[in-house]
Design a protein around this motif. Structure first.
Motif, PDB file in Angstrom:
ATOM      1  N   VAL A  98       0.912  -1.293  -0.161  1.00 55.38           N
ATOM      2  CA  VAL A  98      -0.008   0.243   0.178  1.00 55.38           C
ATOM      3  C   VAL A  98       0.830   1.248   0.069  1.00 55.38           C
ATOM      4  CG1 VAL A  98      -1.696   1.380   1.262  1.00 55.38           C
ATOM      5  CG2 VAL A  98      -2.154  -1.248   1.165  1.00 55.38           C
ATOM      6  N   ALA A  99       1.914   1.081   0.602  1.00 54.56           N
ATOM      7  CA  ALA A  99       2.849   2.398   0.830  1.00 54.56           C
ATOM      8  C   ALA A  99       3.522   2.819  -0.519  1.00 54.56           C
ATOM      9  CB  ALA A  99       4.021   1.997   1.729  1.00 54.56           C
ATOM     10  N   ARG A 100       3.720   1.628  -1.515  1.00 52.76           N
ATOM     11  CA  ARG A 100       4.242   2.092  -2.655  1.00 52.76           C
ATOM     12  C   ARG A 100       3.543   3.186  -3.415  1.00 52.76           C
ATOM     13  NH1 ARG A 100       5.012  -4.282  -4.435  1.00 52.76           N
ATOM     14  NH2 ARG A 100       6.717  -4.625  -3.269  1.00 52.76           N
ATOM     15  N   LYS A 101       2.107   3.182  -3.345  1.00 50.86           N
ATOM     16  CA  LYS A 101       1.656   4.150  -4.407  1.00 50.86           C
ATOM     17  C   LYS A 101       1.682   5.394  -3.649  1.00 50.86           C
ATOM     18  CE  LYS A 101      -2.821   2.635  -2.435  1.00 50.86           C
ATOM     19  NZ  LYS A 101      -4.061   1.918  -2.844  1.00 50.86           N
ATOM     20  N   HIS A 102       1.595   5.623  -2.279  1.00 53.29           N
ATOM     21  CA  HIS A 102       1.608   6.835  -1.605  1.00 53.29           C
ATOM     22  C   HIS A 102       3.172   7.507  -1.969  1.00 53.29           C
ATOM     23  CE1 HIS A 102      -2.337   6.865   0.317  1.00 53.29           C
ATOM     24  NE2 HIS A 102      -2.075   5.473   0.562  1.00 53.29           N
ATOM     25  N   ILE A 103       4.157   6.667  -1.635  1.00 56.99           N
ATOM     26  CA  ILE A 103       5.516   7.036  -1.697  1.00 56.99           C
ATOM     27  C   ILE A 103       5.647   7.600  -3.453  1.00 56.99           C
ATOM     28  CG2 ILE A 103       7.961   6.483  -2.127  1.00 56.99           C
ATOM     29  CD1 ILE A 103       7.374   4.279  -0.032  1.00 56.99           C
ATOM     30  N   GLY A 104       5.011   7.019  -4.241  1.00 49.87           N
ATOM     31  CA  GLY A 104       4.976   7.371  -5.701  1.00 49.87           C
ATOM     32  C   GLY A 104       4.386   8.773  -5.724  1.00 49.87           C
ATOM     33  N   TRP A 105       3.265   9.101  -5.219  1.00 52.57           N
ATOM     34  CA  TRP A 105       2.556  10.365  -5.175  1.00 52.57           C
ATOM     35  C   TRP A 105       3.525  11.529  -4.518  1.00 52.57           C
ATOM     36  CZ3 TRP A 105      -2.411   7.514  -3.153  1.00 52.57           C
ATOM     37  CH2 TRP A 105      -2.993   6.756  -4.435  1.00 52.57           C
ATOM     38  N   TYR A 106       3.975  11.094  -3.217  1.00 57.62           N
ATOM     39  CA  TYR A 106       4.783  12.166  -2.479  1.00 57.62           C
ATOM     40  C   TYR A 106       6.107  12.683  -3.145  1.00 57.62           C
ATOM     41  CZ  TYR A 106       2.299  11.706   2.117  1.00 57.62           C
ATOM     42  OH  TYR A 106       1.368  11.635   3.214  1.00 57.62           O
TER      43      TYR A 106
END
Length: 326
Positions: free
Chosen positions: A278-286
């Motif tokens: 789940v963290a991967r997509k958030h890291i991508g956005w950030y």
């Protein structure tokens, strides 16, 4: 703004987004300026009440009030049952989804597909409002397609059925997320009802937020995609609406602190296996817009452990040039 017994600190709402607005994200957005956040959609099918995915979606432990759970379905009895179930488990507001454009939702006559059947809409809303003693809110689009924009009709129905607040995404179902949001339809809906109307669609800056409020006369704003990787957009908009001045963007140090804090809550909420993914997509956005971000994202997407993700983040933020890229 008040919704039933609850007074919001402002009129900025986090839009419910499947796979995004889990409890960690909702709490983060509330901390960074949002007045209210609505959960991911929860199905009305009783067979799914016991699933881990559904329990996570309706998990509001530690979340500030009011706690709003979004439900979806096309059967009045089942939807009423879903509403009661969630209230019994801590929901303080029930939000009904009649805006989701996804095919898998519309194919079972839920989400925005319901806009094609106003009589069914009335039965669904009446069933839910009658089933619970908490405020019921509704999220819609402007209609099924450009030739069938019936948002005003649905809004009047909602008000007559006892809905406390209406959020309107300024597109039809057939538009999905393409083209520009039609604020003139939201304005017509606002003029047609007395309940609060929240405008949603393409609000991605403080200036756009003010322009949408002026164009629609809406009582508040709902922000979805623009908050992905930028949850501080709520404090930026709140500050601008109150003062007319732009807040400085977060420093690189604050960005790193927000991101790491978000990830730690994801790891705790989901556990390592799911949390890392789940963290991967958030890291991508950030990391969008940061120098060297593309290579960093490729590395993050290959990391399979919490420690690997932490190490990559520490290295990226430690070695990258100070400040955000243009």
């Amino acid at each position: 703004m008040r919704i039933g017994p609850y007074t919001l600190k402002n009129t900025l709402f986090v839009a419910p987004m499947a796979g995004v607005t889990d409890r960690p994200f909702r709490i983060l957005c509330r901390t960074l300026g949002a007045g209210m956040a609505v959960s991911e959609m929860v199905t009305s099918q009783s067979l799914l009440y016991g699933s881990e995915k559904t329990r996570r979606r309706a998990n509001h432990e530690g979340e500030p009030e009011p706690k709003s759970v979004q439900i979806a379905g096309a059967d009045p009895a089942l939807l009423a049952c879903a509403a009661r179930h969630n209230v019994e488990n801590g929901a303080q507001i029930i939000d009904i989804n009649m805006g989701c454009p996804a095919k898998k939702v519309c194919n079972v006559m839920a989400g925005s597909a319901l806009l094609r059947d106003p009589a069914l809409v009335a039965r669904l809303l009446t069933a839910v409002v009658s089933a619970v003693d908490v405020p019921v809110t509704l999220k819609i689009r402007t209609g099924w397609d450009r030739d069938h924009r019936n948002g005003v009709e649905i809004a009047r129905l909602a008000e007559s059925c006892g809905v406390a607040l209406l959020a309107v995404h300024g597109r039809t179902r057939s538009c999905f997320f393409e083209g520009e949001a039609e604020y003139e339809t939201i304005a017509a809906i606002k003029s047609a009802v007395r309940i609060p109307v929240i405008a949603n669609g393409d609000i991605d800056s403080p200036e756009k937020a003010r322009a949408v409020l002026e164009a629609t006369g809406a009582d508040g704003l709902m922000i979805g995609r623009a908050a992905q990787g930028r949850p501080w957009i709520f404090r930026e908009i709140d500050h601008y609406l109150k003062t007319g001045e732009r807040l400085a963007p977060p420093s690189r140090a604050e960005l790193y602190a927000i991101l790491m804090g978000h990830l730690e809550t994801l790891y705790a909420f989901y556990g390592e296996h799911t949390g890392v993914r789940v963290a991967r997509k958030h890291i991508g956005w950030y990391s969008k817009g940061l120098a060297g971000g593309a290579g960093f994202r490729r590395a993050v997407n290959q990391a399979d452990s919490i420690e690997d993700q932490r190490r990559l983040l520490e290295a990226f933020f430690g070695r990258s040039p100070a400040g955000l890229a243009a």
